[in-house]
Every structure is written in C-alpha cells, then in structure tokens.
Scaffold this motif. Structure first.
Motif, PDB file in Angstrom:
ATOM      1  N   GLY A  93       0.598  -1.239   0.060  1.00 41.25           N
ATOM      2  CA  GLY A  93      -0.283   0.032   0.016  1.00 41.25           C
ATOM      3  C   GLY A  93       0.889   0.886   0.103  1.00 41.25           C
ATOM      4  N   VAL A  94       2.313   1.358  -0.274  1.00 40.25           N
ATOM      5  CA  VAL A  94       2.474   2.460  -0.613  1.00 40.25           C
ATOM      6  C   VAL A  94       2.653   3.216  -1.634  1.00 40.25           C
ATOM      7  N   ASP A  95       2.306   4.255  -1.206  1.00 36.92           N
ATOM      8  CA  ASP A  95       2.350   5.343  -2.528  1.00 36.92           C
ATOM      9  C   ASP A  95       3.113   6.110  -3.422  1.00 36.92           C
ATOM     10  N   HIS A  96       2.573   6.987  -4.443  1.00 36.17           N
ATOM     11  CA  HIS A  96       3.491   6.822  -6.009  1.00 36.17           C
ATOM     12  C   HIS A  96       5.152   7.618  -5.742  1.00 36.17           C
ATOM     13  N   THR A  97       4.894   8.089  -4.134  1.00 36.28           N
ATOM     14  CA  THR A  97       6.319   9.321  -4.333  1.00 36.28           C
ATOM     15  C   THR A  97       7.408   8.262  -3.366  1.00 36.28           C
ATOM     16  N   ARG A  98       7.079   7.414  -2.749  1.00 32.94           N
ATOM     17  CA  ARG A  98       8.038   6.292  -2.365  1.00 32.94           C
ATOM     18  C   ARG A  98       8.087   5.195  -2.962  1.00 32.94           C
ATOM     19  N   TYR A  99       7.240   5.001  -4.403  1.00 30.70           N
ATOM     20  CA  TYR A  99       8.217   4.128  -4.828  1.00 30.70           C
ATOM     21  C   TYR A  99       8.778   4.922  -5.757  1.00 30.70           C
ATOM     22  N   LEU A 100       8.667   5.742  -5.723  1.00 24.62           N
ATOM     23  CA  LEU A 100      10.011   5.786  -6.585  1.00 24.62           C
ATOM     24  C   LEU A 100      11.026   6.371  -6.018  1.00 24.62           C
ATOM     25  N   LEU A 101      11.301   6.701  -4.390  1.00 22.99           N
ATOM     26  CA  LEU A 101      11.555   7.293  -3.526  1.00 22.99           C
ATOM     27  C   LEU A 101      13.079   5.969  -3.610  1.00 22.99           C
ATOM     28  N   ARG A 102      12.187   4.761  -3.353  1.00 21.76           N
ATOM     29  CA  ARG A 102      13.277   3.808  -3.316  1.00 21.76           C
ATOM     30  C   ARG A 102      13.855   3.698  -4.634  1.00 21.76           C
ATOM     31  N   LEU A 103      13.234   3.414  -5.701  1.00 22.42           N
ATOM     32  CA  LEU A 103      14.205   3.024  -7.049  1.00 22.42           C
ATOM     33  C   LEU A 103      15.312   3.847  -6.786  1.00 22.42           C
ATOM     34  N   THR A 104      14.628   5.647  -6.933  1.00 24.23           N
ATOM     35  CA  THR A 104      15.682   6.688  -7.037  1.00 24.23           C
ATOM     36  C   THR A 104      17.160   5.800  -6.057  1.00 24.23           C
ATOM     37  N   GLU A 105      16.845   5.088  -4.517  1.00 27.23           N
ATOM     38  CA  GLU A 105      17.919   4.697  -3.698  1.00 27.23           C
ATOM     39  C   GLU A 105      18.592   3.748  -4.109  1.00 27.23           C
ATOM     40  N   LEU A 106      18.057   2.758  -4.815  1.00 31.30           N
ATOM     41  CA  LEU A 106      18.158   1.824  -5.669  1.00 31.30           C
ATOM     42  C   LEU A 106      19.999   2.154  -6.441  1.00 31.30           C
ATOM     43  N   GLU A 107      18.947   2.715  -7.529  1.00 35.52           N
ATOM     44  CA  GLU A 107      19.687   2.924  -8.580  1.00 35.52           C
ATOM     45  C   GLU A 107      20.658   4.098  -8.025  1.00 35.52           C
ATOM     46  N   LEU A 108      20.508   5.186  -6.912  1.00 32.61           N
ATOM     47  CA  LEU A 108      22.224   6.312  -6.880  1.00 32.61           C
ATOM     48  C   LEU A 108      22.558   4.652  -6.060  1.00 32.61           C
ATOM     49  N   ILE A 109      23.147   4.077  -5.006  1.00 30.20           N
ATOM     50  CA  ILE A 109      23.258   2.325  -4.504  1.00 30.20           C
ATOM     51  C   ILE A 109      24.599   2.002  -5.259  1.00 30.20           C
ATOM     52  N   ASP A 110      23.685   1.384  -6.608  1.00 32.34           N
ATOM     53  CA  ASP A 110      24.129   0.788  -7.634  1.00 32.34           C
ATOM     54  C   ASP A 110      25.037   1.702  -8.501  1.00 32.34           C
ATOM     55  N   ARG A 111      24.355   2.759  -8.720  1.00 33.85           N
ATOM     56  CA  ARG A 111      25.407   3.381  -9.215  1.00 33.85           C
ATOM     57  C   ARG A 111      27.232   3.786  -8.625  1.00 33.85           C
ATOM     58  N   GLU A 112      26.972   4.142  -7.351  1.00 33.61           N
ATOM     59  CA  GLU A 112      28.016   4.349  -6.518  1.00 33.61           C
ATOM     60  C   GLU A 112      29.052   2.887  -5.875  1.00 33.61           C
ATOM     61  N   ARG A 113      28.558   1.775  -6.207  1.00 34.51           N
ATOM     62  CA  ARG A 113      28.977   0.641  -6.016  1.00 34.51           C
ATOM     63  C   ARG A 113      30.203   0.463  -7.639  1.00 34.51           C
ATOM     64  N   ARG A 114      28.968   1.283  -8.570  1.00 30.52           N
ATOM     65  CA  ARG A 114      29.598   1.139 -10.002  1.00 30.52           C
ATOM     66  C   ARG A 114      30.769   1.773 -10.063  1.00 30.52           C
ATOM     67  N   MET A 115      31.683   3.453  -9.280  1.00 27.80           N
ATOM     68  CA  MET A 115      31.882   4.339  -9.402  1.00 27.80           C
ATOM     69  C   MET A 115      33.124   3.447  -8.880  1.00 27.80           C
ATOM     70  N   VAL A 116      32.551   3.159  -7.376  1.00 29.48           N
ATOM     71  CA  VAL A 116      33.568   2.439  -6.606  1.00 29.48           C
ATOM     72  C   VAL A 116      34.977   1.506  -7.430  1.00 29.48           C
TER      73      VAL A 116
END
Length: 255
Positions: free
Chosen positions: A40-63
């Motif tokens: 029952g998570v709203d669309h804002t929190r859905y997008l927040l989860r996705l962007t957090e995953l993207e940032l974490i994975d992008r930082e891992r690749r940069m390292v």
C-alpha cells in the motif's frame, strides 16, 4: 494487435531508461512496483525506493571503476591486516588515516620497515579506503614508475604522464629502495614528488631507513631535497618486525 499496443509503453520505458542510463531503475521497477502495491505504498515512496536503489548501485559501480583504475596488484583491506603480528604499528593512527582526511590536507604517508612486514598491504588498504571515499588513486612500484617515466621521456610524452600522475588525489609508490636508480631515473622520480608537493597526497613504502635513501637516489643533494618535500606534512608508519612471508613459509613447512 492489442498485445502489441499493451507492450508499447514498456518498450518505450525500457528504451528511455537505457538512454538515461538508469539501469538499476530498469532492472528493478517492476519488482518494486509489485512490492509497493502489496504494501500500500504511494507513488512518491515507490519512486524514492527506485532512486535510492539506483544511487546505491551507481556508487558501487563508481567505486569498482576507481579500484580498477588504481591498478592495485591485489585487493587487500585493512580489516584483513594482522595488527597483533606488528606491534610497532600504531593501529589507532592507521584507523584515523583510513578516514582519508589526510588526503584533503595534502599530507603524505611513509611506511618504513623490513621486507615482508605488510607495508604494501597497508598502502593498498588505505588506497581502497580512498576509492570508497570517491577519490582518485594510483598504485605503482617505484621501479615501474621510473621505467614508465624514462619511456615517456624517450617517446616525447613525459609532460602528459607527469600531468596524469599529478591529478591523482592519492598516489601510492611502493617498494622505494629495493632497486638503485640511475641519475636520470632519480631526477624524474624527484620531479613527480615535487609536482605533488602540497597539491596531492603520496604514500611511499620503503625497506630502507631515511639515512639510507641516498643509496637509492645516488645523490645526497637530491635525497635531501626529496625528503624535505616528502616529510614536510607526513605520517610515518614504522613497521619493523618479523617478515609475514617468512612466518607463513615456516608454518607451511612445519605442517
């Protein structure tokens, strides 16, 4: 026909996400959408989860790219170092250095001690910590660096190599003192240290105490000028003790 029409938004979304290089977003959006729907998570929190995953994975690749670009001979973290076997090493000092504040202050580190006592391990561990902090790192042995400098001079690309070496936030020069340098090689290596003086941090590992560095550089004047620059803002790690490699060899023979 309806199936093609229904698939079109997904195909376009996949195309757009690839174009934007949001690869984690592309891989995870459907799975996260189902999770959010069930919770029952709203669309804002859905997008927040996705962007957090993207940032974490992008930082891992940069390292990973920074570690690959550093050209470490092997990957060794400070966590795997046996501090009990090296009581002369100040662990508290090293853990403080691992925060990498010394790099922002353009300070240097010199690890001095017998062969096989883990100096390269410590240098690599600090280099890895710097990569994880988002800093550019280069690793090379002193003899290999001098060889590259001489080759670059002969091929008229010395200035380009010197600029590349000067750009690293942290340059690690391993095994200084293992091989005596030619007069030209010593001068070129001195130039590297001079160009990084108060502009970037350098870690040097050496099996020789400072008063024996003249045997490597072949000139008291050059050695004095080098030590003057290198030790102006420096942290010295004394690593004298029994060789880890000799210990491991003896233990393997016993078993």
């Amino acid at each position: 026909m309806s199936s093609v029409t229904n698939d079109t938004p997904q195909l376009l979304l996949a195309h757009h996400l690839k174009s934007l290089r949001l690869l984690t977003f592309l891989r995870e959006y459907d799975k996260v959408a189902k999770q959010c729907a069930s919770e029952g998570v709203d669309h804002t929190r859905y997008l927040l989860r996705l962007t957090e995953l993207e940032l974490i994975d992008r930082e891992r690749r940069m390292v990973e790219r920074r570690i690959k670009g550093a050209k470490f001979p092997t990957i060794k973290s400070l966590d795997s170092f046996d501090f009990k076997a090296m009581p002369s090493l100040n662990k508290m000092q090293l853990m403080e250095l691992a925060r990498c504040d010394f790099i922002s202050r353009q300070e240097n580190i010199i690890a001095v001690g017998n062969s096989g006592t883990g100096k390269s391990h410590i240098a690599i561990g600090l280099g890895l910590a710097a990569c994880q902090k988002g800093l550019s790192v280069g690793f090379i042995t002193a003899s290999a660096l001098v060889h590259e400098l001489l080759e670059a001079r002969d091929e008229k690309r010395l200035l380009r190599l010197q600029k590349q070496l000067a750009k690293y936030s942290l340059l690690i020069i391993d095994e200084l003192g293992y091989v005596p340098l030619s007069p030209t090689g010593a001068e070129l290596l001195f130039e590297v240290f001079s160009q990084r003086y108060e502009r970037g941090s350098t870690i040097v590992t050496s099996n020789l105490p400072f008063d024996e560095w003249t045997s490597t550089f072949g000139s008291e004047r050059l050695t004095g000028a080098l030590l003057d620059r290198l030790t102006h803002h420096v942290h010295i790690l004394e690593m004298n003790g029994d060789s880890f490699r000799l210990k491991q060899s003896a233990q393997s023979k016993e078993t």
